[in-house]
Write an enzyme that holds these catalytic residues in place. Structure first.
Site, PDB file in Angstrom:
ATOM      1  N   GLU A 127       1.188  -1.186  -0.210  1.00 11.86           N
ATOM      2  CA  GLU A 127      -0.023   0.248  -0.064  1.00 11.86           C
ATOM      3  C   GLU A 127       0.657   1.457  -0.116  1.00 11.86           C
ATOM      4  O   GLU A 127       1.731   1.293   0.706  1.00 11.86           O
ATOM      5  CB  GLU A 127      -0.875   0.255   1.021  1.00 11.86           C
ATOM      6  CG  GLU A 127      -1.829   0.928   1.417  1.00 11.86           C
ATOM      7  CD  GLU A 127      -2.766   1.246   2.680  1.00 11.86           C
ATOM      8  OE1 GLU A 127      -2.778   0.098   2.949  1.00 11.86           O
ATOM      9  OE2 GLU A 127      -3.651   2.136   2.304  1.00 11.86           O
ATOM     10  N   ALA A 269       2.483   0.080  11.174  1.00 12.51           N
ATOM     11  CA  ALA A 269       2.045  -1.501  10.336  1.00 12.51           C
ATOM     12  C   ALA A 269       1.190  -1.650   9.368  1.00 12.51           C
ATOM     13  O   ALA A 269       0.628  -0.894   8.208  1.00 12.51           O
ATOM     14  CB  ALA A 269       1.145  -2.010  11.467  1.00 12.51           C
ATOM     15  N   MET A 270       1.178  -2.908   8.653  1.00 12.14           N
ATOM     16  CA  MET A 270       0.132  -3.073   6.938  1.00 12.14           C
ATOM     17  C   MET A 270      -1.110  -4.283   7.700  1.00 12.14           C
ATOM     18  O   MET A 270      -0.868  -5.063   8.082  1.00 12.14           O
ATOM     19  CB  MET A 270       0.970  -3.062   6.051  1.00 12.14           C
ATOM     20  CG  MET A 270       0.833  -3.490   5.143  1.00 12.14           C
ATOM     21  SD  MET A 270      -0.426  -2.002   4.240  1.00 12.14           S
ATOM     22  CE  MET A 270      -2.163  -2.796   3.036  1.00 12.14           C
ATOM     23  N   GLU A 271      -2.102  -3.969   7.172  1.00 14.72           N
ATOM     24  CA  GLU A 271      -3.028  -4.762   6.949  1.00 14.72           C
ATOM     25  C   GLU A 271      -3.243  -5.780   6.789  1.00 14.72           C
ATOM     26  O   GLU A 271      -4.094  -6.669   5.437  1.00 14.72           O
ATOM     27  CB  GLU A 271      -4.347  -4.213   7.143  1.00 14.72           C
ATOM     28  CG  GLU A 271      -4.887  -3.587   5.980  1.00 14.72           C
ATOM     29  CD  GLU A 271      -4.666  -1.853   5.920  1.00 14.72           C
ATOM     30  OE1 GLU A 271      -3.520  -1.284   6.465  1.00 14.72           O
ATOM     31  OE2 GLU A 271      -5.295  -1.013   4.844  1.00 14.72           O
ATOM     32  N   ASN A 272      -2.448  -6.928   4.981  1.00 15.35           N
ATOM     33  CA  ASN A 272      -2.545  -7.235   4.331  1.00 15.35           C
ATOM     34  C   ASN A 272      -3.531  -8.452   4.901  1.00 15.35           C
ATOM     35  O   ASN A 272      -3.114  -8.491   6.198  1.00 15.35           O
ATOM     36  CB  ASN A 272      -0.692  -7.447   4.118  1.00 15.35           C
ATOM     37  CG  ASN A 272       0.347  -6.896   4.386  1.00 15.35           C
ATOM     38  OD1 ASN A 272      -0.314  -6.180   3.480  1.00 15.35           O
ATOM     39  ND2 ASN A 272       1.224  -6.716   5.344  1.00 15.35           N
ATOM     40  N   GLU A 305      -5.201  -2.143  12.778  1.00 13.53           N
ATOM     41  CA  GLU A 305      -4.566  -3.491  11.144  1.00 13.53           C
ATOM     42  C   GLU A 305      -6.004  -4.753  11.865  1.00 13.53           C
ATOM     43  O   GLU A 305      -6.579  -5.351  10.976  1.00 13.53           O
ATOM     44  CB  GLU A 305      -3.454  -3.639  11.362  1.00 13.53           C
ATOM     45  CG  GLU A 305      -2.446  -3.106  12.073  1.00 13.53           C
ATOM     46  CD  GLU A 305      -2.771  -1.730  10.949  1.00 13.53           C
ATOM     47  OE1 GLU A 305      -2.977  -1.718   9.635  1.00 13.53           O
ATOM     48  OE2 GLU A 305      -2.121  -0.443  11.165  1.00 13.53           O
ATOM     49  N   HIS A 308      -9.203  -4.188   9.991  1.00 16.13           N
ATOM     50  CA  HIS A 308      -9.200  -3.500   8.803  1.00 16.13           C
ATOM     51  C   HIS A 308      -9.479  -4.923   7.859  1.00 16.13           C
ATOM     52  O   HIS A 308      -9.728  -4.585   6.580  1.00 16.13           O
ATOM     53  CB  HIS A 308      -7.810  -3.675   8.333  1.00 16.13           C
ATOM     54  CG  HIS A 308      -7.197  -2.009   8.225  1.00 16.13           C
ATOM     55  ND1 HIS A 308      -8.350  -0.904   7.526  1.00 16.13           N
ATOM     56  CD2 HIS A 308      -6.448  -1.407   8.739  1.00 16.13           C
ATOM     57  CE1 HIS A 308      -7.975   0.167   7.604  1.00 16.13           C
ATOM     58  NE2 HIS A 308      -6.722  -0.093   8.045  1.00 16.13           N
ATOM     59  N   GLU A 327      -9.359   4.108   6.422  1.00 12.64           N
ATOM     60  CA  GLU A 327      -8.954   4.666   7.938  1.00 12.64           C
ATOM     61  C   GLU A 327      -9.375   5.015   8.697  1.00 12.64           C
ATOM     62  O   GLU A 327     -10.095   5.255   9.641  1.00 12.64           O
ATOM     63  CB  GLU A 327      -7.893   5.209   7.480  1.00 12.64           C
ATOM     64  CG  GLU A 327      -6.492   4.759   5.904  1.00 12.64           C
ATOM     65  CD  GLU A 327      -6.020   2.862   7.131  1.00 12.64           C
ATOM     66  OE1 GLU A 327      -6.467   3.140   8.153  1.00 12.64           O
ATOM     67  OE2 GLU A 327      -5.181   2.121   6.211  1.00 12.64           O
TER      68      GLU A 327
HETATM   69  N1  B3K Z   1      -3.227   0.738   5.421  1.00 15.90           N
HETATM   70  C1  B3K Z   1      -1.835   1.673   6.191  1.00 15.90           C
HETATM   71  C2  B3K Z   1      -1.307   2.505   6.496  1.00 15.90           C
HETATM   72  C3  B3K Z   1       0.154   2.349   4.465  1.00 15.90           C
HETATM   73  C4  B3K Z   1       0.738   3.515   4.331  1.00 15.90           C
HETATM   74  C5  B3K Z   1       0.865   3.832   2.969  1.00 15.90           C
HETATM   75  N2  B3K Z   1       2.002   4.909   3.439  1.00 15.90           N
HETATM   76  C6  B3K Z   1      -1.666   0.607   7.874  1.00 15.90           C
HETATM   77  C7  B3K Z   1      -3.056   1.182   8.323  1.00 15.90           C
HETATM   78  O1  B3K Z   1      -3.636   2.516   8.218  1.00 15.90           O
HETATM   79  O2  B3K Z   1      -3.174   0.429   8.923  1.00 15.90           O
HETATM   80 ZN    ZN Z   2      -5.803   1.380   9.110  1.00 17.53          ZN
END
Ligand code: B3K
Ligand code: ZN
Length: 878
Positions: A127, A269-272, A305, A308, A327
């Protein structure tokens, strides 16, 4: 030379993709320098797209090895390729398969977007647009596909191989030292949710059964030897899952849920899907290394996360303009979760402090933008406090307007109507319109209008008629008189000398909420026996600034008697702000005001500090320098602000001295009490440390003694760091000795050294610029690690107003140089650092000129990244 203005993407130009990708099969052979990615894409023309359109796949810095269509290598004339795109001018008009091989160097990837290596661990960040750094793709969130990923790597170096979805098979690669794992994610997703991890990692795990009866294996992966520090995060995952079931009716939808901590990460962090990747700062916790604030942040971000998975993944965004859809909503959800896990009032105050510290200045400066922006040059610069925090406030206002039951019904409707799709803000609001029958089109303006609204309120008491009238007028900076008014929910009540008034009522108030929909409006309470004090915007019911002429005595009545915890805290803050701004403007000496505030605080502490120490700690903490700057709004002199705040801290410390010492003793844990990060224990520590701050301001000698003793006796990082933070404000040998001892003790703990960097960068003294420059060559500092950069330079730029804004411009020069150096390797983090300049126009003349000169020097630099060029351009032109 001036960098080209980056091209702009506009919301109005949105059109559906001309092609869709139903299935993606990836075969990724990991290698430190020569990773091979083979992507088999099941493509077809989009019925909603333009018939016969060329196929243009996005790329970023890619090297193509081979490309085949339905198994046949593509003839050179049938395609064009560049690092930034793969174009097939005349693709088939029916479904076809494209097989693309690319080759990557994860070790050389310093941008930390796409596939990279962090401390020997392969990981990804896609992302917003990192997937195109892995393979050529339709890298946009409305193209959703089912992914199957085969990952292969050397077995000894990379024993753990993780992907999205569920594990399908794994085993050795015959005749080699390599092994593989196959993962399948049945839920269609956009490319930005793709992830993989490969490395040597330790694991903690536990099983969870969802309310739908699905057995899920929850696991947290961390660097070898750190498993014990992952337990808190694992428990937070479990709490989050349970809470989302109970409060939003949302269950998890895969057989495994994995969290991986890596040490080099551009954000939190990232919600993959099924494989959340975290900055290790927001996973690793032990009493020795993490503060109470760290524990709370870990719990909140783990929850964010995880949440999400529904608000972002099952229902994703049609385009990046809709970012707040996932978000803002997910921040609202994590705020509610934390409020339920901790104390609601205390948490709400923290949320508002963050909003005011970050979003209000953003909304008042050149980088202001609507919660749903209408255009961008670099989307990664729009992961802002406005999109996140103000976005969450909009969801909260919606709930306040329609009530909890309808809100929950609307959320259910939103999830069921949009599950598996890429949605818009309109889709979100439509769900609430459907369940309430209301028209929310005027409320929707909150998404479109930048700037923090002001609401001016005046109250008139009629002692004969026994009525109390409140008149409201809303304005928005920069908005013309004919701009349509916003729909502003105002939770309110009346307070008398003994407490909330029960009798008075107004037909305009329902469920405690008055809705201001016009530019001006008023309401009248009947049966008001004595002149009341209005308690307005309870719980901070709308993200606005409130102007009301209440004197200190009336505000201190609210502190004493209001039933609303937020407004009690707010009352004390307003009085402190008034005293300090008066001093800054030279209007008054602040003496009697400070005494009255101290007396009120003393009574408050006597009555309830021990009942709710966390709340008391917040009441004792004065508005920040940033709060004061925001209140003053123009011609800001950070030195004057610092002095005014120090004066008031001194004065309160002097007046409350004995009480503060007694309180510290009263809330001290008996020796031998095992550490617990729970909110109640954390509250006691917060109160003890808030008291220490005031004591030290008034009596540096006592402050030094207490701080040293606290450091020596500390059983946890919260107390140790608070002691050090107190000393940081007290120049001298003791401070330097304690700083040195701390560095030695934690020499092998990068996350703890971050705190050490941050504390020093925030020292409000003339030597700090030099100190930061020295620390940049400390062996533990690394420009390649975003946490190190943020703790040293981010802390300097954002948490040290007097030194960053030095009149001679040395602070600006330091940050500008760092930005330019970092821009060559990691533009995203460089652009983030630039936001320290976000309020430059509101400074007094000399500093304003110096800041502008620094910005112009940055803009004049050749070869700026799009990220930095975008921020510097908007900072100067906005
Ligand atoms: N969705 C990610 C943020 C990504 C940022 C990209 N530059 C984390 C979050 O907000 O949960
Ligand atoms: Zn987020």
């Amino acid at each position: 030379m001036r960098t080209e203005t980056p091209p702009t993407v506009r919301l109005d130009d949105y059109r559906p993709s001309d092609h869709l990708i139903d299935r993606v099969e990836l075969d990724i052979r990991l290698d430190p320098h020569d990773t091979r990615v083979t992507a088999r894409l099941a493509l077809r023309p989009n019925p909603a797209g333009r018939p016969g359109a060329p196929l243009i796949l996005d790329g970023d810095d890619l090297r193509l090895v081979a490309v085949a269509l339905d198994g046949q290598p593509l003839a050179p004339a049938a395609f064009r390729v560049a690092p930034s795109a793969l174009t097939i001018p005349a693709p088939p008009q029916e479904p076809f398969t494209l097989t693309i091989e690319t080759c990557l160097d994860p070790t050389a990837n310093t941008r930390l977007m796409g596939l990279y290596r962090s401390n020997g661990v392969y990981c990804t960040q896609c992302e917003a647009d990192g997937f195109r750094r892995i393979t050529y793709f339709l890298d946009r969130p409305d193209v959703m596909s089912v992914y199957t990923t085969r990952i292969e790597a050397q077995g000894r170096e990379t024993p753990v191989l993780l992907g999205n979805g569920n594990p399908v098979e794994a085993g050795p690669v015959e005749g080699s030292d390599r092994h593989y794992a196959v993962w399948h994610d049945p839920h269609p997703k956009p490319a930005y949710l793709f992830a993989l991890v490969g490395g040597r990692l330790d694991r903690v795990a536990k099983s969870f059964t969802t309310m739908e009866g699905r057995a899920v294996e929850l696991a947290v992966y961390v660097e070898p030897g750190k498993a014990a520090r992952a337990d808190y995060a694992l428990a937070a995952v479990e709490r989050s899952m349970l809470w989302d079931e109970q409060v939003f009716g949302r269950a998890y939808d895969l057989d495994v849920f994995n969290v991986v901590a890596v040490s080099d990460f551009n954000m939190g962090a990232m919600e993959n899907k099924g494989l959340n990747i975290f900055n290790d700062k927001y996973v690793l916790a032990s009493p020795e290394t993490a503060t109470d604030a760290d524990y709370a942040a870990i719990e909140a971000i783990i929850a964010h996360e995880y949440f999400h998975n529904w608000s972002g993944n099952r229902v994703t965004c049609r385009d990046w303009f809709q970012l707040c859809l996932k978000e803002g909503l997910t921040v609202f959800r994590d705020q509610e979760f934390s409020s339920d896990m901790r104390s609601r009032d205390v948490h709400r105050i923290g949320e508002v402090r963050t909003l005011r510290a970050r979003q209000f200045p953003e909304d008042a400066g050149p980088l202001a933008h609507p919660v749903r922006p209408t255009q961008y040059a670099e989307i990664n610069n729009f992961y802002t406090a406005t999109v996140y925090e103000k976005g969450a406030e909009i969801v909260r206002m919606l709930r306040t307007l329609i009530g909890e039951a309808d809100f929950r019904a609307g959320m259910d409707r939103y999830f069921s109507d949009n599950d598996g799709t890429a949605a818009t803000v309109e889709d979100f609001l439509r769900a609430f319109e459907a369940v309430t029958g209301r028209d929310l089109s005027r409320f929707a303006a909150w998404y479109e209008r930048p700037g923090t609204p002001r609401v001016a309120v005046s109250g008139t008491y009629d002692a004969i008629a026994k009525t109390y009238r409140l008149a409201f007028r809303q304005t928005r900076p920069g908005a013309g008189a004919d701009a349509p008014p916003l729909v502003i929910p105002i939770r309110l009540g009346l307070v008398g000398a003994e407490g909330p008034m029960q009798g008075p009522a107004s037909a305009r108030v329902s469920r405690g909420v008055f809705v201001l929909e016009a530019a001006e409006d008023s309401l009248t309470f009947e049966n008001v026996e004595a002149e009341p004090v209005p308690s307005l915007f309870r719980g901070f019911s709308a993200p606005v600034r409130v102007d009301i002429a209440l004197d200190d005595a009336a505000r201190l009545t609210l502190l004493r008697c209001d039933e609303d915890g937020f407004n009690r805290w707010e009352a004390a803050q307003r009085v402190a702000l008034r005293i300090m701004t008066a001093a800054i403007r030279g209007e008054a000496e602040g003496g009697p005001g400070a005494e009255a505030l101290a007396a009120a605080l003393g009574r408050f502490l006597d009555a309830e500090a021990l009942r709710d120490p966390a709340f008391a700690a917040l009441v004792l903490s004065l508005p920040s320098e940033g709060d004061l700057a925001d209140e003053i709004g123009a011609e800001i002199d950070p030195d004057a602000i610092f002095r005014a705040r120090l004066d008031l801290r001194r004065s309160l410390g002097a007046h409350l001295g004995e009480r503060l010492h007694a309180l510290r003793a009263a809330v001290e844990e008996p020796a031998g009490t095992p550490f617990s990060p729970d909110a109640t224990s954390a509250g006691r520590r917060a109160l003890r440390n808030a008291a220490l701050d005031l004591i030290a301001a008034a009596d540096p000698e006592a402050g030094t003694r207490l701080a040293r003793a606290q450091i020596a006796a500390a059983t946890n990082m919260t107390d140790r760091l608070a002691g050090l933070a107190t000393l940081a404000l007290l120049p001298g040998e003791i401070r330097e000795a304690e700083l040195a001892a701390f560095a030695e003790r934690y020499a092998d703990e990068p996350l703890v050294l971050d705190k050490w960097f941050a504390i020093q960068a925030a020292i409000p003294e003339a030597g700090t610029v030099e100190r930061v420059r020295r620390l940049q060559s400390h062996p533990a500092f690394a420009m390649t690690n975003p946490n190190r950069v943020r703790s040293l330079l981010g802390s300097f730029g954002l948490a040290n107003p007097t030194q960053f804004n030095r009149v001679d411009g040395a602070g600006y020069a330091l940050v500008a140089e760092t930005v330019l150096t970092l821009d060559r390797t990691n533009p995203q983090v460089a652009a983030r650092l630039m936001t320290a300049f976000g309020s430059w126009r509101r400074l007094e003349g000399g500093r304003r000129d110096a800041a502008e000169a620094a910005l112009r020097r940055i803009r004049a630099t050749a070869g700026l990244s799009r990220d930095v060029a975008d921020i510097v351009g908007r900072s100067l032109d906005g």
